[in-house]
Structures are given as structure tokens and as C-alpha cells.
Design an enzyme around this catalytic site. Structure first.
Site, mmCIF file in Angstrom:
data_model
loop_
_atom_site.group_PDB
_atom_site.id
_atom_site.type_symbol
_atom_site.label_atom_id
_atom_site.label_comp_id
_atom_site.label_asym_id
_atom_site.label_seq_id
_atom_site.Cartn_x
_atom_site.Cartn_y
_atom_site.Cartn_z
ATOM 1 N N ASN A 158 50.134 16.000 -8.383
ATOM 2 C CA ASN A 158 49.136 16.180 -7.316
ATOM 3 C C ASN A 158 49.819 16.752 -6.080
ATOM 4 O O ASN A 158 51.023 16.993 -6.087
ATOM 5 C CB ASN A 158 48.439 14.849 -7.030
ATOM 6 N N ASP B 285 46.567 8.532 -11.887
ATOM 7 C CA ASP B 285 45.834 7.459 -12.568
ATOM 8 C C ASP B 285 46.000 7.552 -14.081
ATOM 9 O O ASP B 285 45.960 6.554 -14.773
ATOM 10 C CB ASP B 285 44.347 7.534 -12.203
ATOM 11 N N LYS C 74 57.858 22.452 -26.521
ATOM 12 C CA LYS C 74 56.907 23.178 -25.678
ATOM 13 C C LYS C 74 55.655 23.500 -26.499
ATOM 14 O O LYS C 74 55.763 24.024 -27.617
ATOM 15 C CB LYS C 74 57.559 24.462 -25.174
ATOM 16 N N PRO D 149 49.664 2.304 -15.262
ATOM 17 C CA PRO D 149 49.587 0.993 -14.608
ATOM 18 C C PRO D 149 49.273 1.178 -13.125
ATOM 19 O O PRO D 149 49.675 2.182 -12.528
ATOM 20 C CB PRO D 149 50.996 0.418 -14.795
ATOM 21 N N ASP D 150 48.545 0.238 -12.559
ATOM 22 C CA ASP D 150 48.213 0.305 -11.130
ATOM 23 C C ASP D 150 49.203 -0.588 -10.369
ATOM 24 O O ASP D 150 49.143 -1.817 -10.453
ATOM 25 C CB ASP D 150 46.766 -0.152 -10.905
ATOM 26 N N ILE D 151 50.091 0.045 -9.638
ATOM 27 C CA ILE D 151 51.173 -0.682 -8.957
ATOM 28 C C ILE D 151 50.610 -1.552 -7.832
ATOM 29 O O ILE D 151 50.922 -2.736 -7.715
ATOM 30 C CB ILE D 151 52.222 0.319 -8.410
ATOM 31 N N LYS E 201 37.609 -0.217 -2.468
ATOM 32 C CA LYS E 201 38.913 -0.170 -3.145
ATOM 33 C C LYS E 201 39.795 -1.346 -2.728
ATOM 34 O O LYS E 201 40.514 -1.927 -3.536
ATOM 35 C CB LYS E 201 39.596 1.155 -2.772
ATOM 36 N N LYS F 260 41.251 -3.852 -5.533
ATOM 37 C CA LYS F 260 42.687 -3.957 -5.818
ATOM 38 C C LYS F 260 43.254 -5.296 -5.356
ATOM 39 O O LYS F 260 44.257 -5.754 -5.885
ATOM 40 C CB LYS F 260 43.441 -2.824 -5.131
HETATM 41 O O1 C5P Z 1 42.659 4.083 -6.920
HETATM 42 P P1 C5P Z 1 43.402 5.000 -6.019
HETATM 43 O O2 C5P Z 1 44.442 5.808 -6.739
HETATM 44 O O3 C5P Z 1 42.579 5.831 -5.126
HETATM 45 O O4 C5P Z 1 44.175 3.981 -5.044
HETATM 46 C C1 C5P Z 1 45.085 4.410 -4.099
HETATM 47 C C2 C5P Z 1 46.043 3.308 -3.789
HETATM 48 O O5 C5P Z 1 46.495 2.667 -4.967
HETATM 49 C C3 C5P Z 1 47.304 3.818 -3.132
HETATM 50 O O6 C5P Z 1 47.802 2.802 -2.294
HETATM 51 C C4 C5P Z 1 48.226 4.062 -4.307
HETATM 52 O O7 C5P Z 1 49.579 4.042 -3.938
HETATM 53 C C5 C5P Z 1 47.866 2.911 -5.211
HETATM 54 N N1 C5P Z 1 47.994 3.176 -6.630
HETATM 55 C C6 C5P Z 1 49.007 2.552 -7.352
HETATM 56 N N2 C5P Z 1 49.106 2.771 -8.709
HETATM 57 C C7 C5P Z 1 48.218 3.554 -9.349
HETATM 58 C C8 C5P Z 1 47.185 4.193 -8.632
HETATM 59 C C9 C5P Z 1 47.111 3.990 -7.286
HETATM 60 O O8 C5P Z 1 49.814 1.843 -6.759
HETATM 61 N N3 C5P Z 1 48.354 3.745 -10.640
#
Ligand code: C5P
Length: 411
Positions: free
Chosen positions: A212, A280, A290, A307-309, A341, A345
Site C-alpha cells: 500500500n 488485511d 515467477k 493476523p490483526d496486530i 473500529k 478492535k
Molecule cells: O482495520 P484497519 O486496517 O483499518 O485498522 C487500522 C488499525 O489496525 C491500524 O492501527 C493498524 O496498524 C492496525 N492493524 C493491525 N493489523 C492488521 C490490520 C490493521 O495492527 N492486520
């Protein structure tokens, strides 16, 4: 924290990079750090004492032993009058003298006599830098406790290319500031803070990845601002082109899964600031070879969820940081989406910003307009440079987590 401006003794050696030292004096002044200049005889061939004195607002001391100078301020006192000695440009000759205890002019005598830390910004031709004698001197100075910034790699005044170019004034000033921050007691002294920054790269095959537009600038500025308040910062960063702040523990990663692992390894922390633009999704299969267009190529990319950190850290049962801050980059209904959000979270604060494309786009840009969303409500901050957003956020974090330390850095 002390409010007294910091002082450096800037020793300018005889190299063409000496002209950058004048800019360094200005850059330090912008950060409220005063310079007093010693110019070697060779240094005075490149810049004039008058230019150095005018920019520093102080007398410039030259190598010529002068009775008036010695009567005003002896070389011993001169070498100890500053909080830090900076040698920029640090020539091969100056470093050789310092490494071997030779003191035969004002600059080398000051280096021998000082009881303050010394930061060298080497500058010389690439072959001189790579010469074993120069490297031996650098190693010896390092083992004596000297600090170094640079040299950078690039095109040199002599036409050659390679390492040896003096670090840019901003980089040297960053190193000076980082040194002072590390040694200053601030409201975040003793607090360990995790900052995630930058994008993640999710591999598709050995040459392609999904990424991104995040530049990492806001996260890096936050890490630097927290460090400036005395925080012990671990910066877990995806690939970026911006120089990382000095004086922080830097962990470079590429993928979301690596970022997760590095963040978990950094725990326990007093505060986590998740500023990274984590992908995501990742391609569910990473091809070893390749992917070829002729063989049908790519018509769709099956993905798996990363994974969502932020969520993981926010919802920790044991050892949850006292404060968890998330970021929400939105293109519409910024505050409403960010508030949803924050709840989803489980983080304490959400910093929301508008990333709609346009002239003032925060992604990759220098400025940011954010909202701070907490339990107490939403605050709209005016548009400002990312460094200012970082300072404002860091001082809010300091207020929120000051008090006895809850966690200790892992041994
Ligand atoms: O859900 P979204 O990506 O919009 O959320 C943004 C927030 O979540 C940011 O603080 C980003 O660093 C964190 N995030 C994360 N791990 C992910 C996706 C988002 O820590 N896989």
C-alpha cells in the site's frame, strides 16, 4: 526535563564537506541546540571563521594558538564547555590523531582533553574510508566509546562513488538529538513503547508483492517523539524509504505475519502505538517461481486473512499494555468509522485521518489532519506537519501512562 538549551562543540575538519557544517549549525539552532565552532587549519581553507561565527552567534576558535583565545577560554575549558563534541567533517587525519592520542593542534587537543562524549561524522574519499588504517582508527574510537553517524554512500566531490560522503546535516542533527534524548530523563523514562509503522509487503511470487502507499513517516515521527520524551522505543517497521529515527530499537520486517511476530517479541510494553498500514489480506499461496503470463498467468488472486496486530494486543488477557493506540485511515465518515473500529478492535484510543486522494493527502505526504478518539470523546486537531502530530500525541501518551512502570523490558 531540563529547559536549558544544549550546547555542542563543533570541530570542523578540512574536507570539502565542511560547507555542510554551516548548514548543520543552522539545523541544530532550529532544534534549540547551540554550537561553538573550532575550525582546523585545513577546515579554514574551506569555510571562513567569520561564516561559522555569524551562524553560531559565538566566537569561532581557530587552530592558531592565540594568546587572546587562551586567556578568554583555555583549550581545556573549551573542550568541556559543551554537552557533546561533534566532529563534522571528521577527516581521516583527525580520527587518526584522536585514535592514537596525538594532540598537536587545537582540535586534536580539545578531543584529548574533553570529558564529554564525541560524535564523529566521517567524510573522506571512498578508498581512504576503506583503507584498513582508517577502519582500525574507527574501531579504536568506537571501542573508546565514540559515537558515529554516517558516512553515507553516494557520489563524492572527487567524482568517485561509494561510502565516505558525510551524513547530511539533518541526519547529524538527528543523531545529536537522539543522543541527548537517550540521556535525558523525560516523562517517559523507564517506559517501554512499541510502535508499528510503514506498509507490509505480501509476496505473490519471488518478484511481486501486494503493498500500500504508506510511507512510514507518521510512525517514524511518533517513535522519535516518544524517544525524545525519554521512552524506550521498539519500532517494528515495514519497508520504507525514509531514514529511521536514531536511538530506538529498530526491527525491520516485510509481511504482516512477521510484524505480528516482532510485535509479540517486543512485549511486554507500557504502551503500543499501531501506526502501520498492515495488509488485511495476503495471497494465500506464494508461488516459488515467477508466475508466467504464458501459462495462464493471474486472473485472480486467492487471499488469506492476515493476523490483526492491534486487535491481538488490545485483547490480551495477560500483560495488556496500559494504553493501546490504533490508527484508522478512512476516506469517508472518518470519525464514525474510526469510532466503530475502536470498539471492534478493543484499543483505548484511535487516531483517525482522512486519506482521500488530493493535494493534502496524508498518505506519503508531510502533513496530517487527525482526530483523536478516546473514551472522553472526539478531538479534531488542526492540519499540521506529521512531526507536530507526533509530538502532540507523544505528550498525550506521556500524560496517560506516567506513574509507576508496570512492565520491565525483557532481559
Ligand atoms: O482495520 P484497519 O486496517 O483499518 O485498522 C487500522 C488499525 O489496525 C491500524 O492501527 C493498524 O496498524 C492496525 N492493524 C493491525 N493489523 C492488521 C490490520 C490493521 O495492527 N492486520
Amino acid at each position: 526535563m531540563t529547559t536549558e538549551p544544549k550546547r555542542i562543540l563543533l570541530i570542523v575538519g578540512g574536507g570539502v564537506a565542511a560547507y555542510k557544517s554551516l548548514e548543520l549549525i543552522r539545523e541544530l539552532a532550529r532544534r534549540d541546540i547551540r554550537s561553538r565552532v573550532v575550525l582546523t587549519k585545513a577546515g579554514a581553507e574551506f569555510i571562513t571563521p567569520l561564516a561559522a561565527a555569524s551562524l553560531s552567534g559565538d566566537k569561532c576558535y581557530t587552530d592558531l594558538f592565540d594568546l587572546t583565545d587562551e586567556a578568554e577560554m583555555g583549550h581545556i575549558e573549551l573542550s568541556r564547555s559543551a554537552d557533546l563534541v561533534v566532529v563534522a567533517p571528521a577527516t581521516a587525519d583527525l580520527m587518526a590523531k584522536a585514535a592514537n592520542g596525538i594532540a598537536n593542534d587545537l582540535a586534536s587537543t580539545a578531543l584529548m582533553a574533553t570529558d564529554k562524549p564525541v560524535l564523529y561524522a566521517p567524510a573522506m574519499n571512498v578508498r581512504m574510508w576503506e583503507n584498513p588504517a582508517a577502519q582500525r582508527n574507527v574501531e579504536r574510537l568506537k571501542s573508546d566509546g565514540a559515537l558515529f553517524v554516517g558516512p553515507d554512500e553516494g557520489e563524492m566531490a572527487c567524482g568517485e562513488y561509494g561510502p565516505g560522503r558525510m551524513a547530511e546535516p539533518v541526519e547529524i542533527a538527528d543523531a545529536v538529538e537522539a543522543h541527548f534524548a537517550k540521556n535525558a530523563a523525560g516523562p517517559l523514562t523507564g517506559k517501554r513503547i512499541l510502535v508499528t509503522a510503514g506498509p507490509t509487503h505480501e509476496s505473490l511470487d519471488p518478484v511481486r508483492y501486494i503493498a500500500n502507499r504508506s510511507s512510514g513517516k507518521q510512525g517514524y515521527a511518533i517513535a522519535a517523539a516518544l524517544r525524545n520524551l525519554g521512552g524506550d522505543v521498539v519500532l517494528v517497521t515495514g519497508p520504507t524509504n525514509v531514514p529511521p529515527p536514531k536511538g530506538v530499537e529498530l526491527v525491520r520486517i516485510e509481511t504482516a505475519r512477521e510484524m505480528m511476530e516482532a510485535s509479540q517479541n517486543a512485549l511486554p510494553v507500557d504502551c503500543a502505538v499501531c501506526c502501520a498500514a498492515v495488509a488485511d489480506y495476503r495471497p494465500s499461496i506464494e508461488s516459488e517461481h515467477k508466475i508466467k503470463k504464458e501459462r495462464g498467468g493471474l486472473t485472480s488472486i486467492p487471499v488469506a486473512e492476515n493476523p490483526d496486530i492491534l486487535k491481538t494486543i488490545s485483547q490480551l488477557k495477560n500483560g495488556r499494555p496500559r494504553l493501546v493506540v490504533g490508527f484508522a485511515a478512512e476516506t469517508d465518515d472518518v470519525v464514525t468509522h474510526a469510532e466503530v473500529k475502536r470498539k471492534r478492535k478493543g484499543c483505548d484510543w484511535m487516531v483517525a485521518n482522512d486519506v482521500s486522494p488530493g493535494e493534502h493527502c496524508a498518505m506519503g505526504g508531510e502533513r496530517n489532519t487527525v482526530y483523536l478518539i478516546t473514551d472522553e470523546g472526539d478531538e479534531a486537531w488542526p492540519e499540521m506537519p506529521k512531526a507536530e502530530v507526533a509530538q502532540k500525541l507523544a505528550s498525550r501518551i506521556a500524560k496517560a501512562i506516567s506513574g509507576p512502570t508496570l512492565v520491565k523490558a525483557a532481559e
